[in-house]
Design a protein around this motif. Structure first.
Motif, PDB file in Angstrom:
ATOM      1  N   UNK A  23       0.833  -1.211   0.000  1.00 46.30           N
ATOM      2  CA  UNK A  23       0.000   0.000   0.000  1.00 46.30           C
ATOM      3  C   UNK A  23       0.862   1.253   0.000  1.00 46.30           C
ATOM      4  N   UNK A  24       1.896   1.290   0.842  1.00 47.52           N
ATOM      5  CA  UNK A  24       2.785   2.450   0.896  1.00 47.52           C
ATOM      6  C   UNK A  24       3.427   2.665  -0.473  1.00 47.52           C
ATOM      7  N   UNK A  25       3.919   1.595  -1.056  1.00 44.72           N
ATOM      8  CA  UNK A  25       4.582   1.686  -2.365  1.00 44.72           C
ATOM      9  C   UNK A  25       3.598   2.096  -3.460  1.00 44.72           C
ATOM     10  N   UNK A  26       2.472   1.422  -3.549  1.00 45.91           N
ATOM     11  CA  UNK A  26       1.520   1.662  -4.638  1.00 45.91           C
ATOM     12  C   UNK A  26       0.789   2.987  -4.518  1.00 45.91           C
ATOM     13  N   UNK A  27       0.613   3.467  -3.302  1.00 50.93           N
ATOM     14  CA  UNK A  27      -0.060   4.761  -3.110  1.00 50.93           C
ATOM     15  C   UNK A  27       0.928   5.924  -3.121  1.00 50.93           C
ATOM     16  N   UNK A  28       2.210   5.637  -3.175  1.00 51.55           N
ATOM     17  CA  UNK A  28       3.222   6.692  -3.219  1.00 51.55           C
ATOM     18  C   UNK A  28       3.282   7.491  -1.926  1.00 51.55           C
ATOM     19  N   UNK A  29       3.129   6.822  -0.798  1.00 45.33           N
ATOM     20  CA  UNK A  29       3.161   7.506   0.497  1.00 45.33           C
ATOM     21  C   UNK A  29       4.601   7.864   0.819  1.00 45.33           C
ATOM     22  N   UNK A  30       4.843   9.151   1.117  1.00 49.21           N
ATOM     23  CA  UNK A  30       6.204   9.638   1.343  1.00 49.21           C
ATOM     24  C   UNK A  30       6.433  10.110   2.766  1.00 49.21           C
ATOM     25  N   UNK A  31       5.576   9.712   3.681  1.00 50.13           N
ATOM     26  CA  UNK A  31       5.767  10.037   5.092  1.00 50.13           C
ATOM     27  C   UNK A  31       6.006   8.729   5.824  1.00 50.13           C
ATOM     28  N   UNK A  32       6.664   8.778   6.974  1.00 45.23           N
ATOM     29  CA  UNK A  32       6.892   7.531   7.709  1.00 45.23           C
ATOM     30  C   UNK A  32       5.565   6.853   8.043  1.00 45.23           C
ATOM     31  N   UNK A  33       5.532   5.570   7.884  1.00 46.21           N
ATOM     32  CA  UNK A  33       4.348   4.788   8.216  1.00 46.21           C
ATOM     33  C   UNK A  33       4.728   3.789   9.299  1.00 46.21           C
ATOM     34  N   UNK A  34       3.866   3.640  10.282  1.00 47.38           N
ATOM     35  CA  UNK A  34       4.093   2.651  11.333  1.00 47.38           C
ATOM     36  C   UNK A  34       3.000   1.604  11.250  1.00 47.38           C
ATOM     37  N   UNK A  35       3.286   0.446  11.765  1.00 51.67           N
ATOM     38  CA  UNK A  35       2.389  -0.684  11.608  1.00 51.67           C
ATOM     39  C   UNK A  35       2.162  -1.347  12.955  1.00 51.67           C
ATOM     40  N   UNK A  36       0.909  -1.542  13.300  1.00 50.21           N
ATOM     41  CA  UNK A  36       0.545  -2.263  14.507  1.00 50.21           C
ATOM     42  C   UNK A  36       0.743  -3.751  14.271  1.00 50.21           C
ATOM     43  N   UNK A  37       1.111  -4.480  15.299  1.00 51.08           N
ATOM     44  CA  UNK A  37       1.246  -5.928  15.185  1.00 51.08           C
ATOM     45  C   UNK A  37      -0.112  -6.575  14.976  1.00 51.08           C
ATOM     46  N   UNK A  38      -0.096  -7.829  14.642  1.00 53.27           N
ATOM     47  CA  UNK A  38      -1.334  -8.543  14.334  1.00 53.27           C
ATOM     48  C   UNK A  38      -2.255  -8.613  15.556  1.00 53.27           C
TER      49      UNK A  38
END
Length: 91
Positions: A23-38
């Motif tokens: 999603x980050x790559x395909x949407x061209x997101x240029x800000x830091x993204x963090x991810x919650x664990x499962x």
């Protein structure tokens, strides 16, 4: 699904990471993204109802929290908090 892209709900941290990375790559997101664990520990700890926007500083403290949204969102306050947090990080 406007762009014909659909992902099934991830069942592992690895699947969640792969989906988020795509999603980050395909949407061209240029800000830091963090991810919650499962296990969604961050979601459970910070979820506000109704929606809220948070800024979490690098030390893990909540630096800013909006009033309940969507009408309580303060983009000006959010912008100011982000500026404070990022300027502290650059010191």
């Amino acid at each position: 699904m406007r762009d014909g892209v659909q992902y099934r709900s991830p069942r592992t941290d690895g699947e969640r990471t792969a989906t988020a990375s795509a999603c980050v790559r395909n949407l061209g997101i240029h800000i830091p993204a963090v991810l919650d664990g499962i296990e969604n520990r961050t979601e459970r700890a910070y979820t506000g109802w109704p929606d809220r926007l948070y800024v979490v500083a690098t030390d893990g403290r909540v630096a800013f929290k909006t009033a309940p949204g969507p009408y309580g969102f303060s983009t000006k306050g959010l912008e100011q908090a982000l500026a404070r947090v990022t300027s502290q990080r650059n010191l």
